[in-house]
Design a protein around this motif. Structure first.
Motif, PDB file in Angstrom:
ATOM      1  N   LEU A   1      39.083   3.616 -18.642  1.00 48.40           N
ATOM      2  CA  LEU A   1      37.878   3.664 -17.823  1.00 48.40           C
ATOM      3  C   LEU A   1      38.271   3.503 -16.360  1.00 48.40           C
ATOM      4  N   PRO A   2      37.383   3.857 -15.440  1.00 47.64           N
ATOM      5  CA  PRO A   2      37.667   3.588 -14.030  1.00 47.64           C
ATOM      6  C   PRO A   2      37.959   2.104 -13.817  1.00 47.64           C
ATOM      7  N   VAL A   3      39.020   1.808 -13.094  1.00 43.50           N
ATOM      8  CA  VAL A   3      39.457   0.432 -12.883  1.00 43.50           C
ATOM      9  C   VAL A   3      38.818  -0.129 -11.621  1.00 43.50           C
ATOM     10  N   VAL A   4      38.316  -1.357 -11.718  1.00 40.25           N
ATOM     11  CA  VAL A   4      37.758  -2.041 -10.555  1.00 40.25           C
ATOM     12  C   VAL A   4      38.608  -3.272 -10.257  1.00 40.25           C
TER      13      VAL A   4
ATOM     14  N   GLU B   1      33.315   0.927 -16.522  1.00 43.12           N
ATOM     15  CA  GLU B   1      34.436   0.482 -15.700  1.00 43.12           C
ATOM     16  C   GLU B   1      35.094  -0.714 -16.364  1.00 43.12           C
TER      17      GLU B   1
END
Length: 261
Positions: free
Chosen positions: A232-235, A220
């Motif tokens: 990547l998955p964003v947080v 992430e």
């Protein structure tokens, strides 16, 4: 490519083949399938050499591994230029062997027939907005990290190459040059149980990026400003914090490490 290039590789080779190699090295195959614009560009030169330039802060440090790998395939030296920090780092690679050069990156690129974009404004921009990289790895001790990093490099480290410090929040990895290269990825790969947080930031923290890795793979990312094409998955938070200052405090990284010395 609208953003200021942060790194470059100068190498002989056929541009189409080089593009495939760089996509694989930066793990951009999915971007190609999704039709996303890549974070690098191949700039054809007037001779045998071509320039590969990248703008993604998350890729800073990749230029060294790319140059090393390409140098194993060609007879001529391959050059890596890291432009995120001031002063810039210029290295030459022959058959996988590194040599640090004390040369002007723009002068080198021009002499090879592949001038870098933005050369006329290079000094002022690089000095104004250098980016530095620091990492925190949870679950690994400094002596363990030194061992695997030296094994990966095939040599003992000279004093000052890395700054490794055990802290209550994890292992801090920094460098006197402002760039730790692939050190966080190497440690993450060798200790798959560990969680690594790689932080790349400007001195005033208005550019701030965190990549979280496990087993060497990014899982992430946090970006300020938001990345146009996140890989990547964003947080929206790291360790429960949303601002760069509080994220650094939560990770135990001194904010002054990102300021010019």
């Amino acid at each position: 490519m609208n953003r200021w290039p942060l790194w470059a590789v100068l190498t002989p080779g056929e541009p189409a083949r080089l593009e495939r190699r760089i996509r694989a090295a930066l793990m951009l195959e999915e971007d190609e399938e999704d039709g996303k614009e890549p974070s690098f560009e191949i700039i054809p030169g007037s001779g045998r050499y071509h320039a590969i330039v990248g703008t993604d802060p998350g890729d800073v440090g990749a230029e060294f591994q790319i140059a090393k790998d390409l140098s194993l395939e060609v007879a001529e030296p391959v050059y890596a230029i890291e432009r995120a920090n001031d002063p810039w780092a210029v290295t030459s690679w022959r058959n996988g062997t590194l040599e640090v050069l004390e040369v002007s990156p723009d002068g080198l690129a021009k002499s090879l027939g592949c001038p870098l974009p933005g050369s006329e404004k290079a000094s002022s921009r690089a000095a104004r907005r250098p980016l530095r990289k620091v990492a925190v790895v949870e679950g690994v001790l400094a002596q363990e990290a030194i061992r695997v990093l030296e094994e990966d490099a095939g040599e003992s480290f000279t004093s000052g190459r890395y700054r490794l410090e055990d802290t209550p929040r994890g292992l801090l990895i920094a460098s006197g040059t402002g760039d730790i290269g692939y050190a966080d990825i190497t440690v993450s790969e060798r200790f798959p149980h560990a969680t690594a947080y790689a932080v790349i930031a400007s001195p005033d923290l208005d550019e701030f990026y965190v990549t979280v890795r496990r087993g060497g793979e990014g899982v992430e990312e946090f970006a300020q400003p938001p990345a146009e094409f996140p890989r990547l998955p964003v947080v929206s938070e790291i360790k429960g914090e949303r601002s760069p200052e509080r994220i650094l405090a939560a990770l135990g990284i001194p904010a002054e490490w990102f300021r010019n010395e």
